[in-house]
Each structure stands twice: as structure tokens, then as C-alpha cells.
Design a protein around this motif. Structure first.
Motif, PDB file in Angstrom:
ATOM      1  N   GLN A   1       0.830  -1.201   0.000  1.00  0.00           N
ATOM      2  CA  GLN A   1       0.000   0.000   0.000  1.00  0.00           C
ATOM      3  C   GLN A   1       0.869   1.258   0.000  1.00  0.00           C
ATOM      4  OE1 GLN A   1      -3.533   0.275  -0.179  1.00  0.00           O
ATOM      5  NE2 GLN A   1      -2.890   2.376  -0.608  1.00  0.00           N
ATOM      6  N   LEU A   2       1.866   1.263   0.874  1.00  0.00           N
ATOM      7  CA  LEU A   2       2.764   2.410   0.931  1.00  0.00           C
ATOM      8  C   LEU A   2       3.576   2.528  -0.360  1.00  0.00           C
ATOM      9  CD1 LEU A   2       4.028   2.091   4.618  1.00  0.00           C
ATOM     10  CD2 LEU A   2       2.439   3.798   3.697  1.00  0.00           C
ATOM     11  N   ARG A   3       3.945   1.388  -0.931  1.00  0.00           N
ATOM     12  CA  ARG A   3       4.665   1.405  -2.205  1.00  0.00           C
ATOM     13  C   ARG A   3       3.822   2.064  -3.291  1.00  0.00           C
ATOM     14  NH1 ARG A   3       4.482  -4.157  -4.877  1.00  0.00           N
ATOM     15  NH2 ARG A   3       2.363  -3.321  -5.158  1.00  0.00           N
ATOM     16  N   ASP A   4       2.563   1.667  -3.370  1.00  0.00           N
ATOM     17  CA  ASP A   4       1.680   2.205  -4.405  1.00  0.00           C
ATOM     18  C   ASP A   4       1.407   3.688  -4.176  1.00  0.00           C
ATOM     19  OD1 ASP A   4       1.633  -0.310  -5.495  1.00  0.00           O
ATOM     20  OD2 ASP A   4      -0.325  -0.850  -4.652  1.00  0.00           O
ATOM     21  N   ASP A   5       1.278   4.085  -2.914  1.00  0.00           N
ATOM     22  CA  ASP A   5       1.071   5.510  -2.608  1.00  0.00           C
ATOM     23  C   ASP A   5       2.263   6.342  -3.074  1.00  0.00           C
ATOM     24  OD1 ASP A   5      -1.359   4.927  -1.482  1.00  0.00           O
ATOM     25  OD2 ASP A   5      -0.628   4.973   0.596  1.00  0.00           O
ATOM     26  N   ALA A   6       3.466   5.853  -2.783  1.00  0.00           N
ATOM     27  CA  ALA A   6       4.676   6.576  -3.182  1.00  0.00           C
ATOM     28  C   ALA A   6       4.783   6.633  -4.703  1.00  0.00           C
ATOM     29  CB  ALA A   6       5.909   5.908  -2.581  1.00  0.00           C
ATOM     30  N   LYS A   7       4.397   5.562  -5.358  1.00  0.00           N
ATOM     31  CA  LYS A   7       4.486   5.530  -6.820  1.00  0.00           C
ATOM     32  C   LYS A   7       3.484   6.492  -7.446  1.00  0.00           C
ATOM     33  CE  LYS A   7       5.271   2.301 -10.593  1.00  0.00           C
ATOM     34  NZ  LYS A   7       5.435   0.868 -10.952  1.00  0.00           N
ATOM     35  N   ARG A   8       2.301   6.643  -6.844  1.00  0.00           N
ATOM     36  CA  ARG A   8       1.319   7.593  -7.359  1.00  0.00           C
ATOM     37  C   ARG A   8       1.833   9.026  -7.254  1.00  0.00           C
ATOM     38  NH1 ARG A   8      -2.663   3.923  -5.456  1.00  0.00           N
ATOM     39  NH2 ARG A   8      -2.525   4.770  -3.336  1.00  0.00           N
ATOM     40  N   VAL A   9       2.497   9.323  -6.135  1.00  0.00           N
ATOM     41  CA  VAL A   9       3.076  10.658  -5.966  1.00  0.00           C
ATOM     42  C   VAL A   9       4.171  10.886  -7.003  1.00  0.00           C
ATOM     43  CG1 VAL A   9       4.371  12.164  -4.403  1.00  0.00           C
ATOM     44  CG2 VAL A   9       2.521  10.730  -3.508  1.00  0.00           C
ATOM     45  N   LEU A  10       4.980   9.857  -7.240  1.00  0.00           N
ATOM     46  CA  LEU A  10       6.031   9.948  -8.247  1.00  0.00           C
ATOM     47  C   LEU A  10       5.435  10.208  -9.627  1.00  0.00           C
ATOM     48  CD1 LEU A  10       9.030   9.581  -9.112  1.00  0.00           C
ATOM     49  CD2 LEU A  10       8.566   7.121  -9.276  1.00  0.00           C
ATOM     50  N   ALA A  11       4.378   9.484  -9.977  1.00  0.00           N
ATOM     51  CA  ALA A  11       3.754   9.625 -11.297  1.00  0.00           C
ATOM     52  C   ALA A  11       3.109  10.993 -11.469  1.00  0.00           C
ATOM     53  CB  ALA A  11       2.713   8.526 -11.496  1.00  0.00           C
ATOM     54  N   LYS A  12       2.528  11.503 -10.410  1.00  0.00           N
ATOM     55  CA  LYS A  12       1.857  12.803 -10.492  1.00  0.00           C
ATOM     56  C   LYS A  12       2.854  13.932 -10.698  1.00  0.00           C
ATOM     57  CE  LYS A  12      -1.302  15.861  -8.009  1.00  0.00           C
ATOM     58  NZ  LYS A  12      -2.129  16.042  -6.789  1.00  0.00           N
ATOM     59  N   ASN A  13       3.979  13.858 -10.001  1.00  0.00           N
ATOM     60  CA  ASN A  13       4.950  14.947 -10.061  1.00  0.00           C
ATOM     61  C   ASN A  13       5.992  14.772 -11.157  1.00  0.00           C
ATOM     62  OD1 ASN A  13       4.569  16.818  -7.485  1.00  0.00           O
ATOM     63  ND2 ASN A  13       4.148  14.718  -6.839  1.00  0.00           N
ATOM     64  N   TYR A  14       6.226  13.529 -11.548  1.00  0.00           N
ATOM     65  CA  TYR A  14       7.243  13.253 -12.575  1.00  0.00           C
ATOM     66  C   TYR A  14       6.678  12.234 -13.557  1.00  0.00           C
ATOM     67  CZ  TYR A  14      10.146  15.431  -8.997  1.00  0.00           C
ATOM     68  OH  TYR A  14      10.660  16.302  -8.058  1.00  0.00           O
ATOM     69  N   PRO A  15       5.716  12.661 -14.388  1.00  0.00           N
ATOM     70  CA  PRO A  15       5.041  11.693 -15.279  1.00  0.00           C
ATOM     71  C   PRO A  15       5.974  11.039 -16.288  1.00  0.00           C
ATOM     72  CG  PRO A  15       4.465  13.973 -15.835  1.00  0.00           C
ATOM     73  CD  PRO A  15       5.192  14.023 -14.528  1.00  0.00           C
ATOM     74  N   ASP A  16       7.115  11.643 -16.558  1.00  0.00           N
ATOM     75  CA  ASP A  16       8.063  11.056 -17.510  1.00  0.00           C
ATOM     76  C   ASP A  16       9.234  10.358 -16.815  1.00  0.00           C
ATOM     77  OD1 ASP A  16       6.586  12.090 -19.679  1.00  0.00           O
ATOM     78  OD2 ASP A  16       7.587  14.032 -19.476  1.00  0.00           O
ATOM     79  N   SER A  17       9.113  10.129 -15.533  1.00  0.00           N
ATOM     80  CA  SER A  17      10.220   9.530 -14.788  1.00  0.00           C
ATOM     81  C   SER A  17      10.513   8.112 -15.277  1.00  0.00           C
ATOM     82  CB  SER A  17       9.896   9.491 -13.296  1.00  0.00           C
ATOM     83  OG  SER A  17      10.925   8.823 -12.591  1.00  0.00           O
ATOM     84  N   ARG A  18      11.784   7.825 -15.420  1.00  0.00           N
ATOM     85  CA  ARG A  18      12.172   6.463 -15.828  1.00  0.00           C
ATOM     86  C   ARG A  18      11.872   5.446 -14.743  1.00  0.00           C
ATOM     87  NH1 ARG A  18      17.198   8.829 -14.479  1.00  0.00           N
ATOM     88  NH2 ARG A  18      18.457   7.636 -12.978  1.00  0.00           N
ATOM     89  N   TYR A  19      11.711   5.947 -13.500  1.00  0.00           N
ATOM     90  CA  TYR A  19      11.450   5.029 -12.391  1.00  0.00           C
ATOM     91  C   TYR A  19      10.020   4.489 -12.406  1.00  0.00           C
ATOM     92  CZ  TYR A  19      15.791   7.028 -10.596  1.00  0.00           C
ATOM     93  OH  TYR A  19      17.092   7.435 -10.454  1.00  0.00           O
ATOM     94  N   LEU A  20       9.179   5.012 -13.296  1.00  0.00           N
ATOM     95  CA  LEU A  20       7.827   4.473 -13.415  1.00  0.00           C
ATOM     96  C   LEU A  20       7.806   3.185 -14.227  1.00  0.00           C
ATOM     97  CD1 LEU A  20       5.897   7.807 -14.072  1.00  0.00           C
ATOM     98  CD2 LEU A  20       5.914   6.454 -11.960  1.00  0.00           C
ATOM     99  N   THR A  21       8.824   2.995 -15.043  1.00  0.00           N
ATOM    100  CA  THR A  21       8.890   1.784 -15.886  1.00  0.00           C
ATOM    101  C   THR A  21      10.000   0.831 -15.456  1.00  0.00           C
ATOM    102  OG1 THR A  21      10.292   2.975 -17.465  1.00  0.00           O
ATOM    103  CG2 THR A  21       7.903   2.966 -17.872  1.00  0.00           C
ATOM    104  N   GLN A  22      10.923   1.318 -14.663  1.00  0.00           N
ATOM    105  CA  GLN A  22      11.991   0.447 -14.167  1.00  0.00           C
ATOM    106  C   GLN A  22      12.275   0.790 -12.707  1.00  0.00           C
ATOM    107  OE1 GLN A  22      14.936   1.999 -17.087  1.00  0.00           O
ATOM    108  NE2 GLN A  22      16.197   2.511 -15.314  1.00  0.00           N
ATOM    109  N   ALA A  23      12.462  -0.239 -11.924  1.00  0.00           N
ATOM    110  CA  ALA A  23      12.674  -0.037 -10.484  1.00  0.00           C
ATOM    111  C   ALA A  23      14.017   0.641 -10.234  1.00  0.00           C
ATOM    112  CB  ALA A  23      12.619  -1.381  -9.760  1.00  0.00           C
ATOM    113  N   TRP A  24      14.063   1.357  -9.135  1.00  0.00           N
ATOM    114  CA  TRP A  24      15.330   1.992  -8.734  1.00  0.00           C
ATOM    115  C   TRP A  24      16.361   0.913  -8.450  1.00  0.00           C
ATOM    116  CZ3 TRP A  24      18.634   1.613  -4.656  1.00  0.00           C
ATOM    117  CH2 TRP A  24      19.607   2.606  -4.528  1.00  0.00           C
TER     118      TRP A  24
END
Length: 263
Positions: free
Chosen positions: A229-252
Motif C-alpha cells: 500500500q505504501l509502495r503504491d502511494d509513493a508511486k502515485r506521488v512519483l507519477a503525479k509529479n514526474y510523469p516522464d520519470s524512468r522510475y515508473l517503468t523500471q525499479a530503482w
């Protein structure tokens, strides 16, 4: 009688030796003006050790008045130039306590910031070979506090512009330090510690370029801990603020980089 004469001769000899070896104080009898201007001349000539000696002599003999106040400010600067940050900071703090309404207080805040900003033990000691994760950012934080107090209390000071610029450098450096430590913990699978450091970057340094990777670290850290749940919450924040982030398609992933490569 013979023993008495020998004793007297030895005593006289010792007295003579102590008299001849006693160092001569060339400043004896100097008025305060001469002491100050001699010390200032040594300071301007970069003879910091000698200037410190003269300023300390002035303070001891003439502890009051405008020359004593100026000598204390110059003494702090001389210690700074002599690469004695602890003594410089002690002199600055003492001056601030003695003269909280002094017209040159803005300069003392600026100098306090500079001493900490240039402290080789801080996060800007980038070329020592020391692991950045092991550095204590205390000096950088102290520098930021001094500069921010200067800007807040003396916005029209001639030192405020440079203090503001250095504050920007400090924010970036502190954020980088926190992120580096977060990476350090992730590589060692200390996920809770890594998440805490990443959260610190987001909370304190939200205007820096390091927020994106900090969010990615939180996503990976929570995933490793099974906190979906916390992982998904953090990922939603990442997607909202950085929609082109490479971390959305590949894990850190941790990267092995030389200590001198900052990014």
C-alpha cells in the motif's frame, strides 16, 4: 662559610640566567591605537599568527572601547584565515553575546556562515576521498542557519546577496548528502533507514532535483519490505509529479559510482 659563598654565587648565576633569557615584550607601553593598527597591518599582510597575538594583547590591556570591539571582530576573521574554525566561531559567539546590538552584527553573522560553509570537515570537503555517507553535515546546517538569520534580520546588508546565494548551494548540498545516505542504506538493504532519509529529502528539500530519486527509493524500499500500500502511494506521488520519470517503468537500482562523481 665556603658553602655559603658557593650558594650565593649559584643563586646569583641563576638570577642572571633568568634575567637574560626572559623574552622582551616589544609592545610594552604601546597605546591602544598603535596596538590596533600594528595588528591590522599584520592582518592585511596575511601574517595571521602575529596579528592574532597583537589583537589578544590589545584585548587583555584595553578590554573596553571601540578598538577592543573592532579587535574582537578582526580576531575572529584572523582565526578564520588561519584555518582555526573552532577559535573563529568561539570569538564570533562571544562578540554576539557581548554586543547584540552592534552596528556590524550583520558582518559577524556573515562571517559565522562563512566559517561553517568553508569548514573542511563539512559536506563540501569533496576531494578528500572520504565516503560522503560518513560525513556529518552539521557545519553546512550551521552555515545555513547563520546566513538565513543574516538575511532575515538584515535584508539590506551588503552581505545578504552572497548569503542568499550560498544558502542555495547549501540546500543543494544538504539534499545531495541525504540522498547519498539513502542510496548507501539501500545498497546495504537497510530499507527503513533508506526510506527515512528519502522522506527527509522530500520534506526539507522539496525544491531540489533530488526529490524524484528519493520517491523512487521509497517505492523500492517499501516494495522490499512488502508494504504494498505504501509502495503504491509513493508511486502515485512519483507519477503525479514526474510523469516522464524512468522510475515508473523500471525499479530503482543502486549504482556503483566513484566517490568524486556527484550525480
Amino acid at each position: 662559610m665556603k658553602r655559603f659563598v658557593v650558594g650565593m654565587l649559584m643563586a646569583a648565576s641563576l638570577a642572571a640566567c633568568s634575567t637574560t633569557t626572559e623574552p622582551k615584550d616589544e609592545t610594552r607601553g604601546w597605546p591602544v591605537e598603535r596596538l590596533y593598527y600594528e595588528a591590522r597591518e599584520e592582518l592585511n599582510s596575511s601574517n595571521y599568527t602575529r596579528s592574532i597575538q597583537l589583537y589578544e594583547t590589545l584585548e587583555a590591556r584595553y578590554p573596553y572601547g571601540r578598538f577592543a570591539q573592532q579587535a574582537q571582530m578582526d580576531l575572529a576573521y584572523a582565526h578564520y584565515k588561519e584555518q582555526e574554525p573552532a577559535l573563529a566561531l568561539a570569538a564570533i559567539d562571544r562578540f554576539m553575546k557581548l554586543y547584540p546590538a552592534h552596528p556590524n552584527l550583520d558582518y559577524m553573522y556573515y562571517l559565522k556562515g562563512l566559517v561553517n560553509y568553508n569548514d573542511d570537515g563539512g559536506i563540501f570537503a569533496r576531494f578528500t576521498g572520504q565516503d560522503r555517507a560518513e560525513r556529518d553535515p552539521k557545519s553546512a546546517r550551521e552555515a545555513f542557519l547563520a546566513f538565513s538569520e543574516l538575511v532575515k534580520r538584515f535584508p539590506d546588508s551588503k552581505y545578504s546577496a552572497d548569503a542568499t546565494k550560498k544558502m542555495g548551494d547549501l540546500v543543494k548540498g544538504l539534499a545531495e548528502n541525504e540522498l547519498y545516505v539513502a542510496r548507501h542504506y539501500m545498497k546495504r538493504k537497510a530499507y527503513v533507514a533508506a526510506i527515512n532519509r528519502a522522506q527527509q529529502v522530500i520534506k526539507e528539500f522539496s525544491s531540489t532535483e533530488y526529490v524524484e530519486e528519493s520517491l523512487a527509493i521509497m517505492v523500492s524500499g517499501y516494495d522490499a519490505l512488502g508494504q504494498t500500500q505504501l509502495r503504491d502511494d509513493a508511486k502515485r506521488v512519483l507519477a503525479k509529479n514526474y510523469p516522464d520519470s524512468r522510475y515508473l517503468t523500471q525499479a530503482w537500482q543502486p549504482r556503483d559510482v566513484p566517490w568524486y562523481q556527484f550525480w
